[in-house]
Design a protein around this motif. Structure first.
Motif, mmCIF file in Angstrom:
data_model
loop_
_atom_site.group_PDB
_atom_site.id
_atom_site.type_symbol
_atom_site.label_atom_id
_atom_site.label_comp_id
_atom_site.label_asym_id
_atom_site.label_seq_id
_atom_site.Cartn_x
_atom_site.Cartn_y
_atom_site.Cartn_z
ATOM 1 N N UNK A 21 0.051 6.595 6.409
ATOM 2 C CA UNK A 21 -0.112 6.752 4.959
ATOM 3 C C UNK A 21 -0.017 5.383 4.289
ATOM 4 N N UNK A 22 -0.488 5.332 3.028
ATOM 5 C CA UNK A 22 -0.413 4.076 2.282
ATOM 6 C C UNK A 22 1.042 3.650 2.107
ATOM 7 N N UNK A 23 1.911 4.629 1.912
ATOM 8 C CA UNK A 23 3.341 4.337 1.801
ATOM 9 C C UNK A 23 3.834 3.682 3.085
ATOM 10 N N UNK A 25 2.073 1.994 5.266
ATOM 11 C CA UNK A 25 1.525 0.637 5.367
ATOM 12 C C UNK A 25 2.347 -0.337 4.541
ATOM 13 N N UNK A 26 2.711 0.094 3.341
ATOM 14 C CA UNK A 26 3.514 -0.766 2.472
ATOM 15 C C UNK A 26 4.872 -1.051 3.101
ATOM 16 N N UNK A 50 3.479 -11.949 -8.629
ATOM 17 C CA UNK A 50 2.699 -10.713 -8.622
ATOM 18 C C UNK A 50 2.680 -10.072 -10.012
ATOM 19 N N UNK A 94 0.268 -11.995 -12.099
ATOM 20 C CA UNK A 94 -1.093 -11.644 -11.701
ATOM 21 C C UNK A 94 -1.491 -10.291 -12.287
ATOM 22 N N UNK A 95 -0.578 -9.320 -12.188
ATOM 23 C CA UNK A 95 -0.868 -7.978 -12.707
ATOM 24 C C UNK A 95 -1.135 -8.011 -14.204
ATOM 25 N N UNK A 146 -4.437 -9.733 -14.932
ATOM 26 C CA UNK A 146 -5.592 -8.913 -14.556
ATOM 27 C C UNK A 146 -5.811 -7.787 -15.555
ATOM 28 N N UNK A 147 -4.730 -7.057 -15.847
ATOM 29 C CA UNK A 147 -4.870 -5.933 -16.778
ATOM 30 C C UNK A 147 -5.289 -6.451 -18.154
#
Lengths: 290, 92
Positions: free
Chosen positions: B2-4, B6-7, B49, B52-53, B56-57
């Motif tokens: 799952x993505x979780x 992977x994180x 980070x 960056x967030x 970007x937003x």
């Protein structure tokens, strides 16, 4: 940029009197459909290119209290498909609207014919997911278009979806508000911020490979949509998101077409605290389970 | 996975590498200047980070297209549709 967009729109959506367009095969649709070099099914397409190949497109329109909008969206759909020479049908799935949506749908059936407009109502509000399943049972097309019936999605983009699908032989083509000339109308700064923020978080957590996950203007191969419907369990915004995430898991390919989203002209648009909370819940559920 | 998952894997990998280098016992320590740079690294990364967030937003928010012409065009199409449907006998 705005100029280019207007031209683009005009190119795909010209007024053409019926008498003129009937005998002449319009030039633009010929370029739109078929002719692409990459799709591996050229023979079948060439045989009947002007009529949109052997492909048939079933539009699913789930409605609830769309008496105002339904005839307008059906008119726009019919005109777009006829001008492009595309074989189509429109399936209206009305969930027992109290405002007389079904009555107006019946009138539309009389105007356009029961082969073009299929009214397949249900007794009460049963949700979007089951509406697609219900509609698909009656669909005779090999491609399914899903869109909102409230005029926020303009049918003029469908020929672009179809061209995109042919171009890459995609399983899904998704309209996107976040790329290229895509955009929205009628949103204030707060709504835009929530939308962009939610989209960013989603992209970081799920890395879905598509830019607009909560949009609901999409083209699916019928068998792909059927398969996805078996897998997807979420509701609301999250449902559209889950469809893309599951599609990636199953190895389906996704193409994207920029669309303009014009927020509900009639009726109330909804985005409250509840929607945001259920969106975040759904996002985290997908994050932990896919 | 799952993505979780992977994180968590990624974080565990980076975290243990950082811990091994920064929190090593006295005998195995890196030279002091490296250590001083390493210790606050996770915080720097987090702040970077975050920046960056936000950037970007913010950029995407500023460049979010307002489809004025699309809305105007839709209004035209709506009038045309209404007129044509009335002509064909639709009672709105």
């Amino acid at each position: 940029m705005a100029e280019g967009r207007a031209n683009e729109a005009a190119r795909h959506f010209r007024f053409r009197p019926a008498a003129l367009s009937a005998p002449v095969v319009p030039a633009a649709p010929r370029a739109l459909i078929g002719c692409g070099a990459s799709p591996p099914r050229p023979v079948r397409q060439r045989a009947d290119m002007a009529a949109g190949g052997a492909d048939k497109f079933s539009v699913l329109l789930p409605t609830y209290n769309e008496r105002e909008n339904l005839p307008l969206v059906v008119w726009l759909l019919a005109r777009t498909f006829r001008e492009s020479g595309i074989n189509f049908e429109i399936i209206i799935i009305d969930d027992g609207s109290p405002d007389g949506t079904q009555e107006i749908a019946e009138q539309l059936v009389k105007i356009y014919g029961s082969d073009k407009i299929l009214l397949r109502p249900r007794a009460r509000k049963l949700g979007l997911g089951t509406a697609y399943i219900h509609g698909m049972k009656h669909a005779t097309g090999n491609f399914i278009v899903i869109m909102d019936a409230d005029l926020s999605h303009h049918p003029k983009f469908i020929p672009e979806f179809i061209r995109k699908q042919k171009e890459g032989n995609f399983d899904i083509v998704s309209g996107t508000r976040y790329k290229g000339n895509g955009g929205v109308y009628g949103w204030d700064l707060k709504r835009k911020l929530i939308s962009r923020g939610a989209n960013f978080i989603t992209q970081v957590l799920l890395r879905p490979g598509a830019s607009d996950l909560t949009g609901s203007f999409r083209l699916y191969r019928k068998e792909v949509l059927q398969k996805l419907m078996e897998k997807c369990v979420s509701k609301g915004y999250v449902f559209q998101m889950e469809m893309i995430v599951r599609a990636r898991q199953l190895g389906y390919t996704i193409g994207e077409v920029p669309i303009s989203f014009v927020d509900r002209v009639y009726g109330e648009s909804k985005l409250g605290g509840n929607e945001i909370v259920s969106f975040l819940k759904g996002l985290l559920t997908l994050f932990a389970t896919t | 996975m799952t993505k979780l998952g992977q994180w968590l894997c990624g974080l565990a990998l980076l975290g243990s590498a950082w811990a091994a280098l920064a929190l090593a016992p006295p005998g195995l320590r890196l030279p002091a200047p490296y250590r001083q740079a390493l210790l606050p690294l996770p915080v720097y990364l987090l702040v970077a980070f975050g920046c960056y967030s936000l950037a970007t937003v913010g950029y995407r928010l500023a460049t979010f297209n307002d489809c004025e012409e699309a809305a105007a065009e839709l209004q035209e199409h709506i009038s045309a549709a209404r007129a044509d449907l009335r002509r064909r006998g639709l009672r709105f």
